[in-house]
Design a protein around this motif. Structure first.
Motif, PDB file in Angstrom:
ATOM      1  N   LEU A  31       0.810  -1.208   0.000  1.00 38.04           N
ATOM      2  CA  LEU A  31       0.000   0.000   0.000  1.00 38.04           C
ATOM      3  C   LEU A  31       0.850   1.268   0.000  1.00 38.04           C
ATOM      4  O   LEU A  31       0.551   2.235  -0.707  1.00 38.04           O
ATOM      5  N   GLY A  32       1.899   1.295   0.808  1.00 40.39           N
ATOM      6  CA  GLY A  32       2.711   2.497   0.922  1.00 40.39           C
ATOM      7  C   GLY A  32       3.348   2.909  -0.397  1.00 40.39           C
ATOM      8  O   GLY A  32       3.377   4.094  -0.738  1.00 40.39           O
ATOM      9  N   ALA A  33       3.858   1.930  -1.152  1.00 38.80           N
ATOM     10  CA  ALA A  33       4.492   2.249  -2.432  1.00 38.80           C
ATOM     11  C   ALA A  33       3.498   2.872  -3.396  1.00 38.80           C
ATOM     12  O   ALA A  33       3.789   3.877  -4.061  1.00 38.80           O
ATOM     13  N   VAL A  34       2.295   2.291  -3.461  1.00 36.66           N
ATOM     14  CA  VAL A  34       1.297   2.788  -4.413  1.00 36.66           C
ATOM     15  C   VAL A  34       0.719   4.121  -3.949  1.00 36.66           C
ATOM     16  O   VAL A  34       0.557   5.057  -4.742  1.00 36.66           O
ATOM     17  N   THR A  35       0.409   4.247  -2.651  1.00 37.45           N
ATOM     18  CA  THR A  35      -0.129   5.512  -2.178  1.00 37.45           C
ATOM     19  C   THR A  35       0.930   6.610  -2.202  1.00 37.45           C
ATOM     20  O   THR A  35       0.591   7.798  -2.272  1.00 37.45           O
ATOM     21  N   GLY A  36       2.200   6.228  -2.157  1.00 38.41           N
ATOM     22  CA  GLY A  36       3.254   7.218  -2.346  1.00 38.41           C
ATOM     23  C   GLY A  36       3.175   7.847  -3.721  1.00 38.41           C
ATOM     24  O   GLY A  36       3.268   9.066  -3.877  1.00 38.41           O
ATOM     25  N   LEU A  38       0.503  12.677   2.569  1.00 39.74           N
ATOM     26  CA  LEU A  38      -0.253  12.178   1.430  1.00 39.74           C
ATOM     27  C   LEU A  38       0.132  10.741   1.082  1.00 39.74           C
ATOM     28  O   LEU A  38      -0.718   9.928   0.706  1.00 39.74           O
ATOM     29  N   ALA A  39       1.423  10.428   1.219  1.00 45.12           N
ATOM     30  CA  ALA A  39       1.901   9.108   0.828  1.00 45.12           C
ATOM     31  C   ALA A  39       1.365   8.006   1.716  1.00 45.12           C
ATOM     32  O   ALA A  39       1.045   6.906   1.241  1.00 45.12           O
ATOM     33  N   VAL A  40       1.250   8.264   3.009  1.00 45.88           N
ATOM     34  CA  VAL A  40       0.958   7.180   3.954  1.00 45.88           C
ATOM     35  C   VAL A  40      -0.466   7.242   4.505  1.00 45.88           C
ATOM     36  O   VAL A  40      -1.025   6.221   4.885  1.00 45.88           O
ATOM     37  N   ASP A  41      -1.062   8.429   4.545  1.00 44.79           N
ATOM     38  CA  ASP A  41      -2.406   8.539   5.101  1.00 44.79           C
ATOM     39  C   ASP A  41      -3.408   7.683   4.331  1.00 44.79           C
ATOM     40  O   ASP A  41      -4.268   7.029   4.927  1.00 44.79           O
ATOM     41  N   LEU A  42      -3.306   7.667   2.998  1.00 39.33           N
ATOM     42  CA  LEU A  42      -4.241   6.851   2.223  1.00 39.33           C
ATOM     43  C   LEU A  42      -4.051   5.367   2.512  1.00 39.33           C
ATOM     44  O   LEU A  42      -5.012   4.588   2.484  1.00 39.33           O
ATOM     45  N   GLY A  92       6.499   6.566   1.220  1.00 40.13           N
ATOM     46  CA  GLY A  92       5.536   5.502   0.963  1.00 40.13           C
ATOM     47  C   GLY A  92       6.207   4.134   0.985  1.00 40.13           C
ATOM     48  O   GLY A  92       5.754   3.206   1.680  1.00 40.13           O
ATOM     49  N   ARG A  93       7.304   3.996   0.264  1.00 35.41           N
ATOM     50  CA  ARG A  93       8.039   2.722   0.254  1.00 35.41           C
ATOM     51  C   ARG A  93       8.677   2.442   1.611  1.00 35.41           C
ATOM     52  O   ARG A  93       8.745   1.286   2.050  1.00 35.41           O
TER      53      ARG A  93
END
Length: 411
Positions: free
Chosen positions: A157-162, A338-342, A287-288
């Motif tokens: 999730l973190g990579a994509v939301t990043g 923004l990267a991690v909240d989602l 994110g990553r």
């Protein structure tokens, strides 16, 4: 396979469904990033540049009121439409899946609204065109956001939301360059935004494959009751987005009235560029990083803290070098947020069958601050000036970071 769990003296039976999602490849991530960038370009370029220019042309004596009316009503449309259209996409059954019809249809409606704006010659026509554009973009946003929990495994999730977080700032930057340097004519700028809004969706529409089996499995997954974690995640997003709105909406006046810079427009562009670049870098890295660390909340809280520190620096030392440093802090913090909240939000959604609806309510947490910020800022500036405004901003943002630490189901 059935699994029995005991709670309050009763046995609850849940069914573990196999993960039938197609493999997540680079093509899907790239398509998503392009579509999301195009969507944010179409949202933010008019909101930040074009509508202000058009308001000055159509109502020179009342440009501020007209701009406020258009942006306020547009934010209200977004706040209502994203949950509604997200819920409709949840229930869509077609050979093209649940989300793709809404991405394409929303982009076409948004393009129609932007073309309407290009020909608007009166204030009511301008407002109406923007509301149509916002309605279409709400459909795109609802569907695009929903594809993340639909398709992305939690460990990634973190990579994509990043990437998703980076696209918001990238869209704003590209849009600003587009209408200030490449297509400077007002009407032609709207036409360019409309064309890019549609064209940017094409790679995603080809890359996103959602079989009917995926939709059926999602619909069968057990619905979970509303939880305090959902409320804390919503509150965290609302407060941090309110802080960002307070920082950015009055930046021009802060530089002009408090710092008294010589070239206000150039100074705004410089501060914005520093914020955007730092935000994009932070979004891609953190994110990553959160995926590797297996932790989310601490990154969201750290991002909010950096934003709050930037706002407090603006309040305590109104000088140009400090403003640039504050812009870097705000950018790094907002990109991290923004990267991690989602990823946090995707982890606390109560139902796989209603991701579009539920994510829509989190879109309200991002849209409502755009309406609330002026109502808070005007009396605070009147009483305590810009230092008071940015002290309030720092406190609100840091509280938003603290709120996410109350989300217990996410590490």
């Amino acid at each position: 396979m059935s699994i029995g769990t005991r709670k309050s003296g009763r046995v609850q039976t849940t069914t573990q469904e196999p993960d039938v999602r197609p493999p997540l490849g680079r093509g899907w991530i790239a398509g998503y990033a392009v579509a999301s960038t195009g969507m944010w370009l179409a949202v933010l370029t008019p909101a930040q540049v074009q509508l202000a220019r058009q308001s000055e042309v159509l109502a020179p004596g009342g440009k501020t009121a007209l701009l406020g009316l258009a942006t306020g009503l547009g934010a209200a449309v977004t706040a209502v439409a994203v949950p509604v259209l997200g819920a409709l996409s949840d229930r869509t059954r077609s050979r093209y899946g649940r989300r793709r019809p809404w991405v394409l249809g929303g982009a076409l409606v948004a393009a129609a609204g932007l073309l309407w704006l290009a020909t608007a010659s009166t204030a009511p026509a301008m407002v109406a065109g923007w509301l149509v554009a916002q309605l279409g973009l709400a459909g795109v946003q609802a569907a695009l956001m929903s594809t993340i929990p639909d398709r992305v495994p939690r460990p990634r999730l973190g990579a994509v939301t990043g990437w998703a977080g980076m696209t918001q700032m990238l869209g704003a930057l590209l849009g600003t360059v587009l209408v200030n340097r490449i297509v400077v004519d007002l009407a032609a700028g709207y036409v360019a935004c409309a064309a890019l809004a549609v064209a940017s969706m094409v790679p995603f529409l080809f890359a996103h494959k959602e079989t009917r089996t995926v939709a059926v499995v999602a619909a069968r997954r057990q619905r979970v009751a509303f939880s305090p974690d959902l409320a804390w995640a919503w509150l965290s997003r609302f407060l941090v987005m309110l802080g960002f709105a307070l920082i950015t909406q009055y930046l021009l006046y802060y530089l002009q009235d408090e710092l008294r810079v010589e070239d206000v427009q150039e100074s705004v562009l410089t501060v914005t560029a520093v914020t955007v670049v730092c935000s994009m870098l932070a979004a891609l890295v953190t994110g990553r990083w959160s995926d590797r660390a297996g932790r989310r909340r601490v990154f969201v809280a750290a991002g909010a803290l950096l934003m709050g520190m930037g706002a407090l620096a603006m309040a305590s030392a109104p000088m140009w070098p400090v403003a640039l440093g504050a812009a870097a802090l705000v950018g790094l913090g907002f990109g991290t947020f923004l990267a991690v909240d989602l990823a946090v939000i995707a982890s606390v959604l109560p139902s796989a069958a209603d991701t579009g609806r539920d994510l829509g309510f989190f879109a309200v947490a991002a849209a409502a601050p755009q309406i609330l910020a002026p109502a808070l800022a005007v009396p605070v500036i009147a009483v305590a000036g810009y230092p008071g405004l940015y002290v309030l901003t720092g406190a609100v943002t840091i509280l938003g970071g603290a709120a996410v630490m109350r989300v217990r189901s996410v590490s």
